[in-house]
Motif scaffolding. Structure first.
Motif, PDB file in Angstrom:
ATOM      1  N   ALA A 146      -6.897 -30.459  -3.112  1.00  0.00           N
ATOM      2  CA  ALA A 146      -8.284 -30.094  -2.816  1.00  0.00           C
ATOM      3  C   ALA A 146      -8.811 -30.877  -1.620  1.00  0.00           C
ATOM      4  CB  ALA A 146      -9.158 -30.352  -4.041  1.00  0.00           C
ATOM      5  N   GLU A 147      -8.544 -32.180  -1.572  1.00  0.00           N
ATOM      6  CA  GLU A 147      -8.992 -33.004  -0.456  1.00  0.00           C
ATOM      7  C   GLU A 147      -8.277 -32.631   0.835  1.00  0.00           C
ATOM      8  OE1 GLU A 147     -11.487 -35.690  -0.559  1.00  0.00           O
ATOM      9  OE2 GLU A 147     -11.850 -34.249  -2.178  1.00  0.00           O
ATOM     10  N   ASN A 148      -6.997 -32.324   0.749  1.00  0.00           N
ATOM     11  CA  ASN A 148      -6.225 -31.976   1.943  1.00  0.00           C
ATOM     12  C   ASN A 148      -6.709 -30.658   2.532  1.00  0.00           C
ATOM     13  OD1 ASN A 148      -4.017 -32.611   3.747  1.00  0.00           O
ATOM     14  ND2 ASN A 148      -2.883 -30.942   2.794  1.00  0.00           N
ATOM     15  N   ARG A 149      -6.935 -29.651   1.676  1.00  0.00           N
ATOM     16  CA  ARG A 149      -7.413 -28.354   2.163  1.00  0.00           C
ATOM     17  C   ARG A 149      -8.809 -28.460   2.766  1.00  0.00           C
ATOM     18  NH1 ARG A 149      -8.413 -25.317  -1.746  1.00  0.00           N
ATOM     19  NH2 ARG A 149      -7.631 -26.477  -3.550  1.00  0.00           N
ATOM     20  N   ALA A 150      -9.596 -29.414   2.266  1.00  0.00           N
ATOM     21  CA  ALA A 150     -10.945 -29.614   2.799  1.00  0.00           C
ATOM     22  C   ALA A 150     -10.947 -30.440   4.077  1.00  0.00           C
ATOM     23  CB  ALA A 150     -11.820 -30.294   1.748  1.00  0.00           C
ATOM     24  N   GLY A 151      -9.786 -30.931   4.491  1.00  0.00           N
ATOM     25  CA  GLY A 151      -9.688 -31.702   5.725  1.00  0.00           C
ATOM     26  C   GLY A 151     -10.165 -33.131   5.606  1.00  0.00           C
ATOM     27  N   ARG A 152     -10.239 -33.646   4.377  1.00  0.00           N
ATOM     28  CA  ARG A 152     -10.750 -35.003   4.185  1.00  0.00           C
ATOM     29  C   ARG A 152      -9.650 -36.061   4.102  1.00  0.00           C
ATOM     30  NH1 ARG A 152     -14.679 -31.996   1.045  1.00  0.00           N
ATOM     31  NH2 ARG A 152     -13.401 -32.184  -0.843  1.00  0.00           N
ATOM     32  N   LEU A 153      -8.383 -35.648   4.236  1.00  0.00           N
ATOM     33  CA  LEU A 153      -7.279 -36.602   4.278  1.00  0.00           C
ATOM     34  C   LEU A 153      -6.720 -36.609   5.697  1.00  0.00           C
ATOM     35  CD1 LEU A 153      -5.391 -35.857   0.925  1.00  0.00           C
ATOM     36  CD2 LEU A 153      -7.147 -37.579   1.379  1.00  0.00           C
ATOM     37  N   ARG A 154      -7.005 -37.668   6.435  1.00  0.00           N
ATOM     38  CA  ARG A 154      -6.584 -37.751   7.832  1.00  0.00           C
ATOM     39  C   ARG A 154      -5.106 -38.119   7.923  1.00  0.00           C
ATOM     40  NH1 ARG A 154      -7.961 -41.817   9.899  1.00  0.00           N
ATOM     41  NH2 ARG A 154      -8.993 -42.964   8.200  1.00  0.00           N
ATOM     42  N   ASN A 155      -4.393 -37.461   8.816  1.00  0.00           N
ATOM     43  CA  ASN A 155      -3.007 -37.826   9.049  1.00  0.00           C
ATOM     44  C   ASN A 155      -2.923 -39.271   9.539  1.00  0.00           C
ATOM     45  OD1 ASN A 155      -2.133 -35.327   8.294  1.00  0.00           O
ATOM     46  ND2 ASN A 155      -1.677 -34.590  10.356  1.00  0.00           N
ATOM     47  N   GLY A 156      -2.004 -40.007   8.979  1.00  0.00           N
ATOM     48  CA  GLY A 156      -1.855 -41.409   9.326  1.00  0.00           C
ATOM     49  C   GLY A 156      -2.617 -42.349   8.422  1.00  0.00           C
ATOM     50  N   SER A 157      -3.504 -41.824   7.579  1.00  0.00           N
ATOM     51  CA  SER A 157      -4.272 -42.676   6.667  1.00  0.00           C
ATOM     52  C   SER A 157      -3.403 -43.095   5.487  1.00  0.00           C
ATOM     53  CB  SER A 157      -5.525 -41.950   6.175  1.00  0.00           C
ATOM     54  OG  SER A 157      -5.172 -40.774   5.470  1.00  0.00           O
ATOM     55  N   ILE A 158      -3.786 -44.188   4.844  1.00  0.00           N
ATOM     56  CA  ILE A 158      -3.061 -44.657   3.667  1.00  0.00           C
ATOM     57  C   ILE A 158      -3.738 -44.094   2.420  1.00  0.00           C
ATOM     58  CG2 ILE A 158      -2.375 -46.655   2.295  1.00  0.00           C
ATOM     59  CD1 ILE A 158      -2.209 -48.270   4.833  1.00  0.00           C
ATOM     60  N   VAL A 159      -2.993 -43.319   1.664  1.00  0.00           N
ATOM     61  CA  VAL A 159      -3.475 -42.741   0.415  1.00  0.00           C
ATOM     62  C   VAL A 159      -2.784 -43.478  -0.725  1.00  0.00           C
ATOM     63  CG1 VAL A 159      -3.600 -40.689  -1.024  1.00  0.00           C
ATOM     64  CG2 VAL A 159      -3.930 -40.498   1.449  1.00  0.00           C
TER      65      VAL A 159
END
Length: 345
Positions: free
Chosen positions: A309-322
Protein backbone atom coordinates in the motif's frame (compact mmCIF):
# COMPACT_ATOMS: atom_id res chain seq x y z
CA UNK A 1 27.82 -14.09 0.74
CA UNK A 2 26.07 -12.72 -2.38
CA UNK A 3 23.53 -9.99 -1.82
CA UNK A 4 19.80 -10.76 -2.01
CA UNK A 5 17.18 -8.10 -2.76
CA UNK A 6 13.48 -7.68 -2.08
CA UNK A 7 12.73 -6.33 -5.55
CA UNK A 8 8.93 -6.21 -5.43
CA UNK A 9 5.86 -6.65 -3.23
CA UNK A 10 2.18 -7.05 -4.05
CA UNK A 11 -1.02 -7.86 -2.19
CA UNK A 12 -4.65 -8.88 -2.43
CA UNK A 13 -7.63 -7.99 -0.24
CA UNK A 14 -10.73 -10.16 -0.76
CA UNK A 15 -14.28 -9.01 -1.32
CA UNK A 16 -15.81 -5.75 -0.21
CA UNK A 17 -15.11 -4.07 3.12
CA UNK A 18 -16.97 -5.29 6.21
CA UNK A 19 -17.92 -2.59 8.71
CA UNK A 20 -17.79 -2.99 12.47
CA UNK A 21 -21.58 -2.74 12.59
CA UNK A 22 -21.69 -6.32 11.29
CA UNK A 23 -20.29 -7.45 14.66
CA UNK A 24 -22.03 -4.96 16.93
CA UNK A 25 -25.43 -6.37 15.94
CA UNK A 26 -24.38 -9.71 17.46
CA UNK A 27 -22.23 -8.53 20.36
CA UNK A 28 -23.19 -9.41 23.88
CA UNK A 29 -22.30 -7.43 26.98
CA UNK A 30 -18.70 -8.36 27.59
CA UNK A 31 -16.18 -6.45 29.63
CA UNK A 32 -13.42 -7.87 27.40
CA UNK A 33 -14.71 -5.58 24.64
CA UNK A 34 -13.54 -2.60 26.70
CA UNK A 35 -9.97 -3.87 26.66
CA UNK A 36 -7.80 -1.61 24.51
CA UNK A 37 -6.14 -4.71 23.06
CA UNK A 38 -9.46 -5.70 21.45
CA UNK A 39 -10.68 -2.33 20.09
CA UNK A 40 -12.01 -2.94 16.60
CA UNK A 41 -10.79 -1.34 13.36
CA UNK A 42 -13.27 0.63 11.24
CA UNK A 43 -13.33 -1.95 8.43
CA UNK A 44 -11.82 -5.26 7.36
CA UNK A 45 -12.09 -7.78 4.50
CA UNK A 46 -13.37 -11.36 4.67
CA UNK A 47 -12.62 -14.21 2.28
CA UNK A 48 -15.55 -15.86 0.58
CA UNK A 49 -16.53 -19.33 1.76
CA UNK A 50 -15.11 -21.03 -1.35
CA UNK A 51 -12.03 -18.81 -1.69
CA UNK A 52 -8.88 -20.78 -0.92
CA UNK A 53 -5.42 -19.69 0.18
CA UNK A 54 -4.17 -20.67 -3.29
CA UNK A 55 -6.76 -18.35 -4.86
CA UNK A 56 -5.50 -15.53 -2.64
CA UNK A 57 -1.84 -16.08 -3.54
CA UNK A 58 -2.65 -16.28 -7.24
CA UNK A 59 -4.52 -12.95 -7.06
CA UNK A 60 -1.79 -11.31 -5.00
CA UNK A 61 0.88 -12.41 -7.49
CA UNK A 62 -1.02 -11.00 -10.50
CA UNK A 63 0.65 -7.53 -10.25
CA UNK A 64 4.08 -9.21 -10.16
CA UNK A 65 3.22 -11.02 -13.39
CA UNK A 66 2.17 -7.72 -14.97
CA UNK A 67 5.40 -5.98 -13.94
CA UNK A 68 7.94 -8.75 -14.47
CA UNK A 69 6.29 -11.05 -17.01
CA UNK A 70 4.91 -14.55 -16.73
CA UNK A 71 8.27 -16.15 -17.51
CA UNK A 72 9.97 -14.48 -14.54
CA UNK A 73 7.35 -15.91 -12.19
CA UNK A 74 7.22 -19.36 -13.80
CA UNK A 75 11.02 -19.59 -13.50
CA UNK A 76 11.02 -18.99 -9.72
CA UNK A 77 13.55 -21.26 -7.97
CA UNK A 78 12.23 -21.05 -4.40
CA UNK A 79 8.60 -20.89 -3.24
CA UNK A 80 7.78 -20.30 0.43
CA UNK A 81 4.21 -19.99 1.70
CA UNK A 82 2.54 -19.35 5.05
CA UNK A 83 -1.21 -19.80 5.56
CA UNK A 84 -3.01 -18.90 8.75
CA UNK A 85 -5.79 -21.46 8.19
CA UNK A 86 -4.68 -24.30 5.87
CA UNK A 87 -7.45 -25.41 3.54
CA UNK A 88 -6.17 -28.96 3.75
CA UNK A 89 -5.02 -30.05 7.23
CA UNK A 90 -2.54 -32.52 5.73
CA UNK A 91 -0.55 -30.24 3.45
CA UNK A 92 0.07 -26.59 2.72
CA UNK A 93 -0.72 -24.72 -0.51
CA UNK A 94 2.80 -24.62 -1.97
CA UNK A 95 2.50 -27.31 -4.63
CA UNK A 96 -0.90 -26.07 -5.81
CA UNK A 97 0.41 -22.48 -5.94
CA UNK A 98 3.27 -23.70 -8.12
CA UNK A 99 0.84 -25.48 -10.45
CA UNK A 100 -1.44 -22.44 -10.76
CA UNK A 101 1.49 -20.14 -11.54
CA UNK A 102 3.17 -22.53 -13.97
CA UNK A 103 6.23 -22.92 -11.74
CA UNK A 104 8.57 -25.87 -11.17
CA UNK A 105 10.69 -24.58 -8.26
CA UNK A 106 13.46 -26.68 -6.77
CA UNK A 107 12.38 -25.57 -3.31
CA UNK A 108 8.75 -25.62 -2.14
CA UNK A 109 8.33 -25.07 1.61
CA UNK A 110 5.09 -24.42 3.49
CA UNK A 111 5.93 -22.53 6.69
CA UNK A 112 3.37 -23.05 9.44
CA UNK A 113 5.25 -21.43 12.31
CA UNK A 114 6.18 -17.76 12.50
CA UNK A 115 2.65 -16.44 12.95
CA UNK A 116 2.50 -12.66 12.54
CA UNK A 117 6.27 -12.67 11.93
CA UNK A 118 6.11 -15.31 9.19
CA UNK A 119 6.83 -12.86 6.34
CA UNK A 120 10.13 -11.94 8.04
CA UNK A 121 10.80 -15.61 8.76
CA UNK A 122 10.38 -16.36 5.04
CA UNK A 123 12.61 -13.45 4.03
CA UNK A 124 15.35 -14.93 6.20
CA UNK A 125 14.88 -18.46 4.87
CA UNK A 126 14.68 -17.38 1.22
CA UNK A 127 17.76 -15.20 1.63
CA UNK A 128 19.73 -18.09 3.13
CA UNK A 129 18.72 -20.46 0.33
CA UNK A 130 19.61 -17.95 -2.40
CA UNK A 131 22.95 -17.18 -0.76
CA UNK A 132 24.01 -20.79 -0.32
CA UNK A 133 22.69 -22.54 -3.44
CA UNK A 134 22.50 -21.96 -7.18
CA UNK A 135 18.92 -20.67 -6.82
CA UNK A 136 18.51 -17.07 -7.98
CA UNK A 137 14.86 -16.10 -7.36
CA UNK A 138 12.30 -16.68 -4.63
CA UNK A 139 8.61 -15.97 -4.12
CA UNK A 140 7.28 -15.68 -0.57
CA UNK A 141 3.56 -15.51 0.21
CA UNK A 142 1.70 -14.87 3.48
CA UNK A 143 -2.05 -15.54 3.55
CA UNK A 144 -4.40 -14.56 6.39
CA UNK A 145 -7.68 -16.29 5.72
CA UNK A 146 -9.22 -17.02 9.14
CA UNK A 147 -11.26 -13.85 9.75
CA UNK A 148 -14.19 -14.80 7.53
CA UNK A 149 -14.34 -18.55 8.21
CA UNK A 150 -13.60 -18.52 11.97
CA UNK A 151 -14.60 -15.15 13.39
CA UNK A 152 -18.02 -14.89 11.72
CA UNK A 153 -19.32 -18.19 13.10
CA UNK A 154 -22.65 -17.67 14.81
CA UNK A 155 -21.27 -17.97 18.35
CA UNK A 156 -17.74 -16.67 17.77
CA UNK A 157 -18.91 -13.41 16.17
CA UNK A 158 -20.43 -12.44 19.53
CA UNK A 159 -17.00 -12.32 21.16
CA UNK A 160 -15.06 -9.08 21.57
CA UNK A 161 -12.05 -10.32 19.57
CA UNK A 162 -14.15 -11.30 16.52
CA UNK A 163 -14.17 -7.80 15.01
CA UNK A 164 -10.38 -7.35 15.08
CA UNK A 165 -9.03 -9.72 12.36
CA UNK A 166 -9.27 -9.18 8.63
CA UNK A 167 -8.27 -11.32 5.65
CA UNK A 168 -5.64 -10.59 3.01
CA UNK A 169 -2.53 -11.87 1.26
CA UNK A 170 0.88 -10.30 0.68
CA UNK A 171 3.73 -11.56 -1.50
CA UNK A 172 7.36 -10.65 -2.04
CA UNK A 173 9.80 -11.30 -4.89
CA UNK A 174 13.44 -11.87 -3.95
CA UNK A 175 16.34 -11.92 -6.40
CA UNK A 176 20.02 -12.65 -5.96
CA UNK A 177 21.35 -9.16 -6.83
CA UNK A 178 22.08 -5.80 -5.19
CA UNK A 179 19.15 -3.74 -6.51
CA UNK A 180 17.28 -3.50 -3.19
CA UNK A 181 19.45 -5.40 -0.74
CA UNK A 182 18.21 -7.07 2.41
CA UNK A 183 20.55 -5.56 4.98
CA UNK A 184 19.87 -7.91 7.87
CA UNK A 185 17.35 -10.40 9.22
CA UNK A 186 17.02 -11.46 12.84
CA UNK A 187 14.59 -14.07 14.21
CA UNK A 188 14.32 -15.46 17.73
CA UNK A 189 12.28 -18.21 19.34
CA UNK A 190 10.95 -17.94 22.90
CA UNK A 191 9.79 -21.48 23.74
CA UNK A 192 8.87 -20.51 27.29
CA UNK A 193 5.81 -18.72 25.85
CA UNK A 194 4.68 -21.61 23.62
CA UNK A 195 1.16 -22.80 24.33
CA UNK A 196 -0.11 -19.55 25.82
CA UNK A 197 -2.44 -18.95 22.88
CA UNK A 198 -5.36 -21.37 23.16
CA UNK A 199 -7.35 -22.85 20.30
CA UNK A 200 -10.61 -23.85 21.94
CA UNK A 201 -14.17 -24.93 21.25
CA UNK A 202 -17.01 -22.72 22.45
CA UNK A 203 -19.49 -25.37 23.53
CA UNK A 204 -22.28 -23.36 25.11
CA UNK A 205 -22.16 -20.12 23.15
CA UNK A 206 -21.92 -18.28 26.44
CA UNK A 207 -18.22 -17.57 26.35
CA UNK A 208 -17.12 -20.68 28.20
CA UNK A 209 -14.65 -22.89 26.39
CA UNK A 210 -14.09 -26.63 26.17
CA UNK A 211 -10.32 -27.02 26.28
CA UNK A 212 -10.43 -30.81 26.40
CA UNK A 213 -12.06 -31.70 23.08
CA UNK A 214 -9.64 -31.82 20.17
CA UNK A 215 -10.51 -29.54 17.27
CA UNK A 216 -10.96 -32.49 14.92
CA UNK A 217 -13.31 -34.37 17.23
CA UNK A 218 -17.08 -34.07 16.59
CA UNK A 219 -19.15 -31.93 18.91
CA UNK A 220 -21.58 -29.00 19.12
CA UNK A 221 -19.08 -26.17 19.60
CA UNK A 222 -17.36 -23.72 17.26
CA UNK A 223 -13.55 -23.37 17.21
CA UNK A 224 -11.88 -20.06 18.02
CA UNK A 225 -8.78 -18.52 19.56
CA UNK A 226 -9.21 -17.74 23.24
CA UNK A 227 -7.38 -15.37 25.59
CA UNK A 228 -8.18 -14.80 29.24
CA UNK A 229 -7.76 -11.28 30.62
CA UNK A 230 -4.65 -12.36 32.53
CA UNK A 231 -3.09 -13.84 29.40
CA UNK A 232 -3.91 -10.73 27.39
CA UNK A 233 -1.95 -8.72 29.94
CA UNK A 234 1.02 -11.06 29.60
CA UNK A 235 0.95 -10.95 25.80
CA UNK A 236 0.76 -7.17 25.92
CA UNK A 237 3.87 -6.98 28.10
CA UNK A 238 5.79 -9.38 25.86
CA UNK A 239 4.76 -7.71 22.63
CA UNK A 240 5.75 -4.28 23.91
CA UNK A 241 9.23 -5.66 24.56
CA UNK A 242 9.87 -8.11 21.74
CA UNK A 243 9.22 -5.97 18.66
CA UNK A 244 11.45 -3.01 19.70
CA UNK A 245 14.06 -5.47 20.99
CA UNK A 246 14.39 -7.22 17.62
CA UNK A 247 14.13 -3.93 15.71
CA UNK A 248 16.93 -2.35 17.76
CA UNK A 249 19.07 -5.47 17.27
CA UNK A 250 18.81 -5.12 13.49
CA UNK A 251 19.57 -1.40 13.68
CA UNK A 252 22.70 -2.13 15.67
CA UNK A 253 23.85 -4.78 13.19
CA UNK A 254 23.45 -2.48 10.18
CA UNK A 255 25.00 0.49 12.01
CA UNK A 256 22.11 2.97 12.21
CA UNK A 257 20.18 4.58 15.04
CA UNK A 258 16.50 3.75 15.25
CA UNK A 259 15.61 7.41 14.76
CA UNK A 260 17.45 7.32 11.43
CA UNK A 261 15.17 4.62 10.00
CA UNK A 262 13.08 6.03 7.16
CA UNK A 263 10.06 3.72 7.49
CA UNK A 264 9.07 1.25 10.20
CA UNK A 265 6.49 -1.43 9.32
CA UNK A 266 5.22 -3.92 11.90
CA UNK A 267 2.47 -6.43 12.33
CA UNK A 268 -0.71 -4.72 13.48
CA UNK A 269 -2.54 -6.46 16.34
CA UNK A 270 -4.15 -3.24 17.62
CA UNK A 271 -3.67 0.52 17.91
CA UNK A 272 -2.10 0.27 21.36
CA UNK A 273 0.78 -1.90 20.20
CA UNK A 274 1.31 0.32 17.17
CA UNK A 275 1.58 3.44 19.32
CA UNK A 276 3.88 1.83 21.87
CA UNK A 277 6.23 0.39 19.25
CA UNK A 278 6.47 3.71 17.43
CA UNK A 279 7.29 5.53 20.65
CA UNK A 280 9.86 2.89 21.63
CA UNK A 281 11.66 3.50 18.33
CA UNK A 282 11.45 7.30 18.67
CA UNK A 283 9.62 7.70 15.36
CA UNK A 284 6.73 9.99 14.37
CA UNK A 285 3.42 8.48 13.14
CA UNK A 286 4.15 9.25 9.49
CA UNK A 287 7.18 6.95 9.59
CA UNK A 288 5.22 4.03 11.02
CA UNK A 289 2.45 3.30 8.49
CA UNK A 290 -0.15 0.61 9.02
CA UNK A 291 -3.38 -0.63 7.49
CA UNK A 292 -5.13 -1.56 10.73
CA UNK A 293 -8.16 0.72 10.46
CA UNK A 294 -8.90 -0.34 6.89
CA UNK A 295 -7.90 -4.01 7.09
CA UNK A 296 -7.84 -5.04 10.75
CA UNK A 297 -5.27 -7.44 12.13
CA UNK A 298 -3.88 -9.23 9.08
CA UNK A 299 -1.51 -11.42 11.08
CA UNK A 300 1.41 -12.50 8.82
CA UNK A 301 -0.01 -10.60 5.83
CA UNK A 302 0.03 -7.27 7.68
CA UNK A 303 3.62 -6.34 6.81
CA UNK A 304 3.55 -7.14 3.07
CA UNK A 305 0.07 -5.64 2.59
CA UNK A 306 1.18 -2.41 4.27
CA UNK A 307 4.43 -2.34 2.29
CA UNK A 308 2.49 -2.73 -0.95
CA UNK A 309 0.00 0.00 0.00
CA UNK A 310 2.80 2.44 0.88
CA UNK A 311 4.81 1.54 -2.22
CA UNK A 312 1.85 2.02 -4.59
CA UNK A 313 1.16 5.37 -2.94
CA UNK A 314 4.74 6.47 -3.63
CA UNK A 315 5.60 6.91 0.04
CA UNK A 316 8.57 4.50 0.02
CA UNK A 317 11.54 6.27 -1.55
CA UNK A 318 14.12 4.21 -3.39
CA UNK A 319 17.28 4.04 -1.34
CA UNK A 320 15.48 4.55 1.98
CA UNK A 321 15.91 2.12 4.86
CA UNK A 322 12.73 0.19 5.61
CA UNK A 323 12.73 -1.67 8.91
CA UNK A 324 10.17 -4.44 9.54
CA UNK A 325 9.45 -6.17 12.85
CA UNK A 326 6.80 -8.46 14.33
CA UNK A 327 6.04 -10.93 17.08
CA UNK A 328 3.93 -14.07 16.80
CA UNK A 329 1.12 -15.75 18.74
CA UNK A 330 1.56 -15.11 22.47
CA UNK A 331 5.23 -14.20 22.05
CA UNK A 332 6.91 -17.51 21.14
CA UNK A 333 8.56 -16.07 18.00
CA UNK A 334 9.69 -12.65 16.82
CA UNK A 335 11.65 -11.23 13.93
CA UNK A 336 12.95 -8.09 12.27
CA UNK A 337 14.50 -7.26 8.91
CA UNK A 338 15.91 -4.19 7.19
CA UNK A 339 15.87 -3.49 3.46
CA UNK A 340 17.38 -0.76 1.30
CA UNK A 341 14.17 -0.03 -0.56
CA UNK A 342 14.01 -0.29 -4.32
CA UNK A 343 10.91 -2.32 -5.12
CA UNK A 344 9.05 -1.89 -8.38
CA UNK A 345 5.67 -0.11 -8.56
Amino acid sequence: MPQVSLVDVASYLPGSTVGTEYFTQFARSDRMAKNEMLRAPRTRHHVARDETAVDMVERAVAPLVERHGQQAISNIDVLLTHTQLPDNPVLGPGSEVARRLGMTPGWVIDIHNGGCAAFLHMIGLARMILQTTAARTALIAASQNSAGPVFTQTEVRKLAQAAVPGDGCGVGLLVKNSEAPILDVQTRTYPEFAGDMMFCTDVTGSGTFDRDRKYWEPGPGQPCVSFTESRIAKVFTRGNRLVPELAHAVCERIGVKSRDIDVFVTNQPNRLFLRNWREAMGLPPEQHPDTFDSCGNLFAAGIPVTLDAENRAGRLRNGSIVLMAAFAHAGDFAGAAAVRWGAAR
